[in-house]
Design an enzyme around this catalytic site. Structure first.
Site, PDB file in Angstrom:
ATOM      1  N   ASP A 327       0.855  -1.179   0.000  1.00 25.51           N
ATOM      2  CA  ASP A 327       0.000   0.000   0.000  1.00 25.51           C
ATOM      3  C   ASP A 327       0.895   1.233   0.000  1.00 25.51           C
ATOM      4  O   ASP A 327       1.978   1.225   0.587  1.00 25.51           O
ATOM      5  CB  ASP A 327      -0.896  -0.019   1.243  1.00 25.51           C
ATOM      6  CG  ASP A 327      -1.804   1.181   1.310  1.00 25.51           C
ATOM      7  OD1 ASP A 327      -2.517   1.424   0.329  1.00 25.51           O
ATOM      8  OD2 ASP A 327      -1.779   1.884   2.337  1.00 25.51           O
ATOM      9  N   THR A 329       0.156   4.788   0.936  1.00 25.84           N
ATOM     10  CA  THR A 329       0.104   5.747   2.035  1.00 25.84           C
ATOM     11  C   THR A 329       0.369   5.071   3.373  1.00 25.84           C
ATOM     12  O   THR A 329      -0.289   4.110   3.735  1.00 25.84           O
ATOM     13  CB  THR A 329      -1.267   6.445   2.066  1.00 25.84           C
ATOM     14  OG1 THR A 329      -1.493   7.045   0.795  1.00 25.84           O
ATOM     15  CG2 THR A 329      -1.305   7.496   3.149  1.00 25.84           C
ATOM     16  N   ASP A 526      -0.769  -0.635   6.362  1.00 23.49           N
ATOM     17  CA  ASP A 526      -0.836  -0.219   7.764  1.00 23.49           C
ATOM     18  C   ASP A 526      -2.203   0.263   8.192  1.00 23.49           C
ATOM     19  O   ASP A 526      -2.435   0.483   9.380  1.00 23.49           O
ATOM     20  CB  ASP A 526       0.187   0.889   8.042  1.00 23.49           C
ATOM     21  CG  ASP A 526      -0.177   2.212   7.374  1.00 23.49           C
ATOM     22  OD1 ASP A 526      -0.911   2.171   6.363  1.00 23.49           O
ATOM     23  OD2 ASP A 526       0.259   3.264   7.860  1.00 23.49           O
TER      24      ASP A 526
END
Length: 608
Positions: A327, A329, A526
């Protein structure tokens, strides 16, 4: 300890009785789970390691009791120099203790698998502020909230349930669900999700989904189901034991029959000793320790290298990973927008541009405003006061600063106010292509310049990407950013493959598509929005099977190396455990005893 002849001091019979007393609770009480599971394996016709453990310890203990009570029935060739037969009480006890130690170590390595679920559950608040028909507010337990209840969410509080805003406005931090760093402005009619964080405004919401129907609860359920469905790495030993157990039992029976029929007198005693010896030497104490000991060392080494391995079987799966999906960001980037570029127009200075923009944005709660203010502070600028502040959520903000009317916003705001910014459009497009959010700044009807705001790359990201690619692993960036922005970020990092415009709800489906292509996929993310994708992937990194300390992506490359080393060590352990048996079983069957030649000659004559 030959010099410490305890049996010679207290007598052979008493020494044997003491051994029996000491070994019995270890084997029968401590080893009871092995006998239960060994019996179940026989009933279910699924022989495994515990079948051998039960046979081996049971045979050792049973033979020792027989030898202690009826030593005269055993052949002289199997007695020691003192005329007493050997006892195997200590072998049964040690085998039981070693295998129990292996079980304890394995349980410790797997004990943290529920940590991710607990972290998700903690996102939801325990109480809510409910409004009655008269507008009176009361604090109630979250479990009592029902659909249609009106709830007040104060500044800085977590939103308790999935709901619709019916009054007020605020910016809501949805990063724990969407993974995106920028809080989203919410007003009447907008949907908000339970567990997200309210900003500085006050909201009145109407509950739409409560309890297990909330998005957060569904994510928790998905992660829990995925974790329970994964098999432990110990199955490798059980699979090998599935064919090894019948082989050992067959050898023990054949050896016993051979000695009973063709062996010297007393034939039955020889047969009993041989059969028990085969079962004892084949008891897999090494097999029981090989996997959990390697896992414990691997988990400890992983923590030292910057990664917490919460699911021991993630090590096994990581070895086979050929594709890593990351991912953007918060994983590749810091997860926080920061001021990256200051581009003044002709005739303007960087200091004036940033100082007036920061003063205008000082009254705004927007995350871009905070990035501009932090940038001015980092440049050690004195920010003047702003007056007559106003804003339009879709365009930008404006205020009176030091007798200047300053505007900060997008190109549409400049166009509405009749400000000519055509000279800056090309530069704006250039920075957008690099993944920046571009903010226009104007004063007194003239364009002052541009501010480029972006989510900065983590300092270790480029090194981590290079290390992963060097291992021949395919790296894919997954993001809900638009394609142009995503490709710009990927190009800066050297990432060749990009999956852009992927909404949070579709991330798991993207992982499944890669798996259907035959890829073994690890996912690094995250946000809570990544949890279903992390659970769906063969290996989840950061908030599933493997957690990276400080979100340092270099830990992914280290985890790949670690998994290869641990699995190689386990295979070596299993090889030597079985190689020992290949050598030891024929010896236990009596191949090197004095009477074996006699037995073989009689067997050969019978066959002829």
């Amino acid at each position: 300890m030959p010099a410490l002849d305890i049996a010679g001091v207290i007598g052979r019979g008493l020494a044997g009785a003491v051994q029996l007393a000491l070994a019995t609770p270890v084997v029968l009480w401590g080893g009871r789970p092995f006998f239960v599971r060994g019996w179940q394996s026989l009933i279910n016709r699924s022989l495994n390691m515990f079948t051998l453990i039960a046979l081996g310890t049971g045979a050792a203990c049973g033979f020792s009791i027989f030898a202690l009570l009826f030593p005269e029935l055993l052949p002289a060739s199997f007695r020691m120099a003192n005329g007493m037969p050997p006892l195997y009480f200590e072998a049964a006890a040690v085998i039981t203790a070693l295998v129990l130690l292996g079980q304890v170590l394995e349980l410790r390595a797997r004990s943290q698998t529920s940590g991710a679920i607990r972290a998700l559950l903690q996102l939801a608040p325990k109480t809510a502020h409910r409004l009655d028909d008269d507008g009176a507010e009361s604090e109630v337990d979250l479990a009592t909230v029902v659909i249609g209840d009106r709830l007040r969410v104060r500044p800085g509080e977590k939103i308790p349930v999935d709901a619709e805003v019916i009054d007020g406005s605020s910016h809501v931090d949805e990063s724990m669900l969407t993974g995106e760093p920028n809080p989203v402005r919410k007003g009447a009619g907008d949907a908000v999700m339970g567990g997200t964080l309210n900003g500085t405004g006050s909201l009145v919401i109407s509950a739409q989904h409560v309890g297990t129907d909330t998005l957060l609860a569904q994510i928790v359920h998905m992660v829990s189901q995925a974790q329970r469905s994964r098999a432990p790495i110990q199955r490798l030993a059980d699979q090998v034991a599935g064919w090894f157990v019948p082989l050992v039992v067959t050898i023990a029976v054949l050896a016993a029959v051979g000695w009973a029929v063709f062996g010297p007198a007393p034939a039955l005693a020889h047969a009993l000793v041989v059969a028990v010896s085969v079962l004892i030497i084949a008891c897999p104490c090494a097999l029981g320790l090989a996997t959990p000991m390697s896992i414990m060392v691997g988990v400890g080494r992983g923590a030292h290298e910057g990664g917490l391995i919460k699911d021991a079987s993630a090590l096994e799966r990581m070895e086979k990973v050929d594709t890593i999906v990351v991912d953007k960001t918060g994983t590749l980037t810091e997860g926080k927008p920061t001021l990256q570029a200051i581009i003044p127009a002709d005739g303007a200075s960087e200091e004036t541009l940033l100082r007036l923009a920061a003063a205008t944005e000082s009254a705004s709660e927007h995350p871009l405003a905070r990035a501009i203010g932090d940038g001015a502070t980092a440049h050690k600028l004195t920010i003047p006061n702003a007056e007559q502040f106003a804003s339009d959520p879709g365009l930008g903000v404006w205020a009176q600063v030091e007798s200047h009317r300053v505007l900060v916003g997008n190109a549409a705001l400049m166009q509405r106010e009749g400000i000519d910014a055509t000279a800056l459009v090309a530069r704006a497009d250039e920075y957008r292509a690099q993944g920046h959010t571009v903010v226009f700044v104007a004063a007194d009807g003239k364009a002052l310049g541009l501010l480029g705001i972006a989510d900065a790359m983590k300092p270790t990201t480029a090194e981590a990407v290079a290390a992963i690619k060097a291992r021949g692993i395919k790296l894919i960036m997954l993001t809900d950013d638009e394609t142009r922005t995503a490709q710009a970020v990927a190009a800066r990092l050297g990432i060749d493959d990009v999956l852009a415009n992927v909404m949070p709800a579709d991330k798991a489906a993207a992982i499944e598509r890669l798996q259907k292509q035959g890829r073994v996929v690890a996912m690094a993310g995250d946000g809570v929005n990544d949890a279903p994708a992390l659970a769906c992937a063969d290996v989840g990194i950061q908030s599933a099977g493997i957690t990276l300390f400080g979100s340092d992506l270099r830990g992914i490359a280290r985890a790949a190396v670690l998994s290869h080393e641990v699995m190689r060590n386990i295979r070596q352990d299993l090889f030597f455990a079985f190689a020992y048996n290949v050598v030891g079983i024929p010896i236990a069957a009596g191949a090197l005893t004095h009477s074996s030649g006699y037995c073989c000659r009689r067997c050969w004559r019978a066959c002829r």
